[in-house]
Enzyme design. Structure first.
Site, PDB file in Angstrom:
ATOM      1  N   PRO A   2       0.637  -1.443  -0.103  1.00 24.47           N
ATOM      2  CA  PRO A   2       0.000   0.016   0.085  1.00 24.47           C
ATOM      3  C   PRO A   2       0.639   1.509   0.209  1.00 24.47           C
ATOM      4  CG  PRO A   2      -1.114  -1.479   1.392  1.00 24.47           C
ATOM      5  CD  PRO A   2       0.983  -2.316   0.558  1.00 24.47           C
ATOM      6  N   GLU A   3       0.688   1.790  -0.868  1.00 18.94           N
ATOM      7  CA  GLU A   3       1.122   3.380  -0.800  1.00 18.94           C
ATOM      8  C   GLU A   3       0.363   4.530  -0.536  1.00 18.94           C
ATOM      9  OE1 GLU A   3       3.242   3.722  -4.362  1.00 18.94           O
ATOM     10  OE2 GLU A   3       3.811   1.611  -5.418  1.00 18.94           O
ATOM     11  N   LYS A  59       3.190   6.648   3.827  1.00 21.54           N
ATOM     12  CA  LYS A  59       2.862   5.016   4.220  1.00 21.54           C
ATOM     13  C   LYS A  59       2.250   4.807   5.798  1.00 21.54           C
ATOM     14  CE  LYS A  59       5.411   3.268   0.420  1.00 21.54           C
ATOM     15  NZ  LYS A  59       7.379   1.894  -0.293  1.00 21.54           N
ATOM     16  N   ARG A 112       0.720 -10.829   5.515  1.00 20.38           N
ATOM     17  CA  ARG A 112       2.214 -11.644   5.234  1.00 20.38           C
ATOM     18  C   ARG A 112       3.148 -11.406   6.444  1.00 20.38           C
ATOM     19  NH1 ARG A 112       4.187 -10.176  -1.069  1.00 20.38           N
ATOM     20  NH2 ARG A 112       6.025 -11.571   0.193  1.00 20.38           N
ATOM     21  N   ARG A 153      20.282  16.391  -5.443  1.00 20.16           N
ATOM     22  CA  ARG A 153      19.877  15.286  -5.601  1.00 20.16           C
ATOM     23  C   ARG A 153      21.488  15.534  -6.944  1.00 20.16           C
ATOM     24  NH1 ARG A 153      18.640  12.219  -0.597  1.00 20.16           N
ATOM     25  NH2 ARG A 153      17.219  14.420   0.233  1.00 20.16           N
ATOM     26  N   ARG A 252      14.894  -2.546  -7.649  1.00 21.06           N
ATOM     27  CA  ARG A 252      13.758  -2.799  -7.632  1.00 21.06           C
ATOM     28  C   ARG A 252      12.903  -3.179  -9.328  1.00 21.06           C
ATOM     29  NH1 ARG A 252      10.931  -1.080  -3.245  1.00 21.06           N
ATOM     30  NH2 ARG A 252       8.997  -1.712  -4.030  1.00 21.06           N
TER      31      ARG A 252
END
Length: 267
Positions: A2-3, A59, A112, A153, A252
């Site tokens: 879930p985001e 989250k 889970r 960044r 990812r």
């Protein structure tokens, strides 16, 4: 996992069902889901209290208790919530059950066992403890704030979006969608963005997250022009009818259309 849009849906669900109801009892089925508490101390901290307000940070779902402390829920990979009355309706994989004085229950589903529950003195304490960046939909999170968190960044666009210490709440799925709508290559570099590109980045990120939350984070309700309904290898790109491909970014797996997502991170 879930985001941010999913957690916003959970927040609205709690607001519509479980606010201002006294907690009569708490049943923890697996102590491993508790952070910093035993089942006994956790139950003692909640019994007799009520959820007075809710807040989302990335989250994390934060529920304010009547004593000013906060119950913080993280949903792991597959967590969710269910509010119900009759015990026979208790869903499978319930690992925490809050029973209210009106005999209704709120179940924390954790198939889970990767979700967690914790109690914090403040949301600020949670943010510091987890080293979280700002929530992209937080009231007052301006374009200037966005520029500031990206200043200096040099990472890839997708990994930057998913870095919770930079921006809290965006994961694998919505980072793919944001970059697809921008037409940017996931491995494009943040430091290649000019002012116009940064504005587009900010606007598109917030649009995608807001729209997903309004559509209850349900891919079946998303526009067919979005990548998410086509997010699988070999699917047809909804924009150019090219082939959606899988890509690895810092370990990812993500999805993108190489035909219409440019390699440079600029507009």
């Amino acid at each position: 996992m879930p985001e941010l849009p999913d957690v916003e849906v959970f927040r609205r669900y709690v607001d519509a069902t479980a606010l201002h109801k006294t907690i009569h009892d708490v049943d923890i089925q697996a102590e491993r889901i508790l952070e910093g508490s035993s089942s006994r101390s956790f139950t003692r901290a909640l019994k007799g209290k009520a959820f007075e307000s809710s807040r989302r940070h990335g989250k994390y779902l934060c529920l304010e208790l009547t004593n000013g402390r906060w119950l913080v829920l993280h949903f792991g990979m597959t967590g969710s919530l269910k509010y119900f009355l009759h015990s026979e309706d208790e869903p499978d994989y319930t690992y925490a059950l809050f029973t209210f004085s009106n005999d209704y229950h709120l179940a924390f589903l954790n198939p889970r066992k990767l979700g967690t529950l914790a109690i914090y003195d403040s949301v600020a304490a949670l943010i510091e403890d987890k080293d979280l960046g700002p929530d992209p939909l937080e009231v007052g999170f301006t374009f200037e704030d966005f520029k500031h968190v990206l200043q200096g960044r040099r990472g890839m666009l997708k990994s930057t979006l998913m870095n919770q210490s930079i921006l809290a709440g965006i994961g694998n799925v919505y980072s793919d969608e944001i970059l697809f709508q921008l037409g940017w290559y996931p491995r494009g570099k943040v430091d290649r963005l000019d002012e116009e590109g940064l504005h587009a980045f900010y606007r598109t990120m917030r649009h995608v997250l807001r729209e997903a939350a309004e559509r209850e984070a349900d891919p079946a309700r998303f526009p067919d022009s979005w990548l998410i309904p086509h997010r699988r290898p070999g699917a047809s790109c909804p924009r150019c009818r090219g082939e959606v491909q899988k890509i690895k970014v810092v370990g990812r797996s993500g999805y993108f259309c190489p035909a219409c997502q440019k390699k440079l991170g600029s507009t």
